[in-house]
Design a protein around this motif. Structure first.
Motif, PDB file in Angstrom:
ATOM      1  N   THR A 286      35.895 -62.337  44.355  1.00 35.05           N
ATOM      2  CA  THR A 286      34.900 -63.137  45.073  1.00 35.05           C
ATOM      3  C   THR A 286      34.533 -62.547  46.421  1.00 35.05           C
ATOM      4  N   LEU A 287      35.406 -61.701  46.996  1.00 40.89           N
ATOM      5  CA  LEU A 287      35.175 -61.152  48.328  1.00 40.89           C
ATOM      6  C   LEU A 287      34.116 -60.052  48.272  1.00 40.89           C
ATOM      7  N   THR A 288      32.954 -60.331  48.866  1.00 42.96           N
ATOM      8  CA  THR A 288      31.852 -59.370  48.832  1.00 42.96           C
ATOM      9  C   THR A 288      31.410 -58.918  50.217  1.00 42.96           C
ATOM     10  N   THR A 289      31.802 -59.647  51.259  1.00 43.58           N
ATOM     11  CA  THR A 289      31.292 -59.350  52.602  1.00 43.58           C
ATOM     12  C   THR A 289      32.434 -59.240  53.602  1.00 43.58           C
ATOM     13  N   ILE A 290      32.395 -58.181  54.404  1.00 44.36           N
ATOM     14  CA  ILE A 290      33.369 -57.993  55.479  1.00 44.36           C
ATOM     15  C   ILE A 290      32.612 -57.789  56.785  1.00 44.36           C
ATOM     16  N   LYS A 291      33.006 -58.555  57.804  1.00 52.05           N
ATOM     17  CA  LYS A 291      32.422 -58.428  59.130  1.00 52.05           C
ATOM     18  C   LYS A 291      33.531 -58.043  60.098  1.00 52.05           C
ATOM     19  N   ILE A 292      33.366 -56.914  60.759  1.00 55.72           N
ATOM     20  CA  ILE A 292      34.365 -56.411  61.698  1.00 55.72           C
ATOM     21  C   ILE A 292      33.796 -56.471  63.109  1.00 55.72           C
ATOM     22  N   SER A 293      34.521 -57.115  64.004  1.00 55.05           N
ATOM     23  CA  SER A 293      34.156 -57.137  65.422  1.00 55.05           C
ATOM     24  C   SER A 293      35.308 -56.556  66.219  1.00 55.05           C
ATOM     25  N   THR A 294      35.005 -55.854  67.296  1.00 57.71           N
ATOM     26  CA  THR A 294      36.051 -55.255  68.115  1.00 57.71           C
ATOM     27  C   THR A 294      35.958 -55.771  69.534  1.00 57.71           C
ATOM     28  N   GLN A 295      37.112 -55.980  70.152  1.00 57.57           N
ATOM     29  CA  GLN A 295      37.179 -56.324  71.559  1.00 57.57           C
ATOM     30  C   GLN A 295      37.540 -55.092  72.364  1.00 57.57           C
ATOM     31  N   TYR A 296      37.078 -55.061  73.602  1.00 57.41           N
ATOM     32  CA  TYR A 296      37.363 -53.905  74.447  1.00 57.41           C
ATOM     33  C   TYR A 296      38.852 -53.826  74.761  1.00 57.41           C
ATOM     34  N   ASN A 297      39.428 -52.678  74.489  1.00 60.08           N
ATOM     35  CA  ASN A 297      40.798 -52.396  74.922  1.00 60.08           C
ATOM     36  C   ASN A 297      41.006 -50.892  74.937  1.00 60.08           C
ATOM     37  N   ARG A 298      42.088 -50.471  75.526  1.00 59.60           N
ATOM     38  CA  ARG A 298      42.307 -49.039  75.706  1.00 59.60           C
ATOM     39  C   ARG A 298      42.490 -48.302  74.387  1.00 59.60           C
ATOM     40  N   LYS A 299      42.971 -49.008  73.361  1.00 61.21           N
ATOM     41  CA  LYS A 299      43.226 -48.353  72.082  1.00 61.21           C
ATOM     42  C   LYS A 299      41.973 -48.228  71.226  1.00 61.21           C
ATOM     43  N   SER A 313      36.353 -48.302  49.886  1.00 59.82           N
ATOM     44  CA  SER A 313      35.784 -47.475  48.810  1.00 59.82           C
ATOM     45  C   SER A 313      36.532 -47.662  47.500  1.00 59.82           C
ATOM     46  N   ASN A 314      37.777 -48.080  47.583  1.00 58.46           N
ATOM     47  CA  ASN A 314      38.566 -48.340  46.381  1.00 58.46           C
ATOM     48  C   ASN A 314      38.426 -49.781  45.892  1.00 58.46           C
ATOM     49  N   ASN A 315      37.578 -50.544  46.548  1.00 60.14           N
ATOM     50  CA  ASN A 315      37.339 -51.935  46.163  1.00 60.14           C
ATOM     51  C   ASN A 315      35.913 -52.039  45.645  1.00 60.14           C
ATOM     52  N   ASN A 316      35.760 -52.349  44.363  1.00 59.29           N
ATOM     53  CA  ASN A 316      34.440 -52.369  43.728  1.00 59.29           C
ATOM     54  C   ASN A 316      33.683 -53.674  43.934  1.00 59.29           C
ATOM     55  N   ASN A 317      34.288 -54.630  44.632  1.00 59.54           N
ATOM     56  CA  ASN A 317      33.633 -55.933  44.789  1.00 59.54           C
ATOM     57  C   ASN A 317      32.882 -56.070  46.109  1.00 59.54           C
ATOM     58  N   ILE A 318      33.317 -55.351  47.133  1.00 57.69           N
ATOM     59  CA  ILE A 318      32.686 -55.454  48.461  1.00 57.69           C
ATOM     60  C   ILE A 318      31.339 -54.734  48.466  1.00 57.69           C
ATOM     61  N   ASP A 319      30.273 -55.460  48.833  1.00 59.80           N
ATOM     62  CA  ASP A 319      28.942 -54.852  48.838  1.00 59.80           C
ATOM     63  C   ASP A 319      28.234 -55.009  50.176  1.00 59.80           C
ATOM     64  N   SER A 320      28.900 -55.609  51.181  1.00 59.27           N
ATOM     65  CA  SER A 320      28.252 -55.780  52.486  1.00 59.27           C
ATOM     66  C   SER A 320      29.279 -55.605  53.593  1.00 59.27           C
ATOM     67  N   ILE A 321      28.961 -54.731  54.559  1.00 60.82           N
ATOM     68  CA  ILE A 321      29.852 -54.484  55.678  1.00 60.82           C
ATOM     69  C   ILE A 321      29.059 -54.594  56.974  1.00 60.82           C
ATOM     70  N   SER A 322      29.606 -55.345  57.929  1.00 61.26           N
ATOM     71  CA  SER A 322      28.987 -55.466  59.238  1.00 61.26           C
ATOM     72  C   SER A 322      30.019 -55.075  60.290  1.00 61.26           C
ATOM     73  N   ILE A 323      29.652 -54.115  61.152  1.00 60.46           N
ATOM     74  CA  ILE A 323      30.584 -53.652  62.192  1.00 60.46           C
ATOM     75  C   ILE A 323      29.916 -53.812  63.546  1.00 60.46           C
ATOM     76  N   LYS A 324      30.583 -54.545  64.435  1.00 61.45           N
ATOM     77  CA  LYS A 324      30.062 -54.763  65.786  1.00 61.45           C
ATOM     78  C   LYS A 324      31.102 -54.294  66.783  1.00 61.45           C
ATOM     79  N   CYS A 325      30.818 -53.219  67.471  1.00 62.59           N
ATOM     80  CA  CYS A 325      31.762 -52.662  68.438  1.00 62.59           C
ATOM     81  C   CYS A 325      31.239 -52.891  69.851  1.00 62.59           C
TER      82      CYS A 325
END
Length: 325
Positions: A286-299, A313-325
């Motif tokens: 059922t998992l098709t969408t991943i949203k990644i947000s990052t907070q400012y830090n030294r790492k 790439s090894n997961n055939n179900n995910i079809d949407s990725i959102s990355i906010k840095c």
């Protein structure tokens, strides 16, 4: 709302829109309102489903709504929104407890609560936050008994000094209620530079959750990862991991992962990808969408996107990725 409109509305002059056509009413007022005559006027408007009391002035606090329990005569309402208004917890609870209240969507945006003891206005006092918190908790407790409310939003878009509430009140709400499908609790006092205390506190962390009705849950500033408390299968469609430094027991054993209906994962990265990798490796259909947000830090300069993208790439179900840095 000015005096001219009030005179027009309250002096037995017919409202210009037919009872067969009026569906939404937004009453924006700069002065206190008596809900009783408003309720009487619109009682025969059986198609009026959405009612909003709001304030559009420059101050953070708006008008006071008196005799709010009289709103119960509008049994056809399904959407109620309070935006920057002052209410009495006792009157509000009395309204929610009536059998004629059929609200399905309840939005409380930057509301101010009156003192539950003597009903005095406490909008300008910072010494009654505990009393405010009690008023908010009994409102949430009353909502837990509702058989009609499907969507609950408690938000603070206008940055008022919002009372704190213990996370266990929200947990009790989730456990007791079998009607709610959406809970959004976002009350950060981010616009008040003099009061940045958390609006959600915690006294215990041993509660469990058993709820199969809730689909969407968003709690900002939660002191614990509330998703880890489920002890049975949930129906959650969205999971927000806002602090992966909390115990990640949610992902430790795929056999005890209770959120098999998840469609969207919102992950806030601060130090490690481990919990995100774990859930991707579950290969939930059922998992098709991943949203990644990052907070400012030294790492943040050492973000290992390659590991994440390899897992995706090894997961055939995910079809949407959102990355906010």
């Amino acid at each position: 709302m000015g005096e001219g409109f009030e005179k027009y509305l309250f002096e037995n002059t017919p409202f210009p829109i037919s009872p067969d056509h009026l569906q939404t009413l937004n009453i924006a007022s700069y002065k206190d309102l008596d809900v009783d005559p408003i309720s009487q006027i619109f009682q025969r408007y059986h198609h009026l489903e959405k009612l909003i009391f709001s304030y559009r002035g420059n101050y953070r606090c708006g008008p006071e709504l008196n005799k709010f329990e009289k709103l119960s005569v509008l049994s056809h309402l399904s959407h109620l929104e309070l935006d920057r208004v002052i209410i009495s917890p006792n009157e509000f609870i009395e309204y929610l407890s009536t059998t004629t209240s059929n609200i399905e969507t309840l939005i409380l945006n930057s509301i101010i609560l009156k003192d539950i003891t003597n009903n005095n206005d406490i909008k300008n006092s910072n010494n009654n936050n505990n009393n405010n918190s009690i008023g908010l908790e009994i409102i949430i407790e009353q909502i837990s008994h509702s058989k009609t409310i499907k969507t609950l939003k408690v938000i603070n878009q206008h940055g008022v000094t919002f009372p704190s509430i213990d996370i266990n009140s929200i947990i009790d709400l989730i456990n007791r209620n079998s009607t709610l499908e959406t809970i959004i609790y976002d009350t950060i006092n981010n616009k008040d530079k003099y009061n940045r205390s958390p609006t959600i506190t915690s006294t215990i962390s041993n509660d469990n959750i058993n709820n199969q009705t809730l689909k969407h849950l968003k709690i900002n500033q939660s002191p614990i990862d509330i998703h880890t408390l489920w002890i049975s299968n949930s129906n959650l469609r969205t999971i927000r991991i806002l602090n992966e430094q909390q115990p990640i027991s949610l992902f430790e054993n795929p056999q005890t992962f209770h959120h098999q209906s998840i469609q969207k994962l919102h992950f806030l990265f601060t130090t490690t990808w481990q919990s995100l990798i774990e859930i991707i490796h579950l290969h939930l259909p059922t998992l098709t969408t991943i949203k990644i947000s990052t907070q400012y830090n030294r790492k943040q300069y050492d973000i290992d996107f390659e590991t994440v993208f390899t897992a995706i790439s090894n997961n055939n179900n995910i079809d949407s990725i959102s990355i906010k840095c």
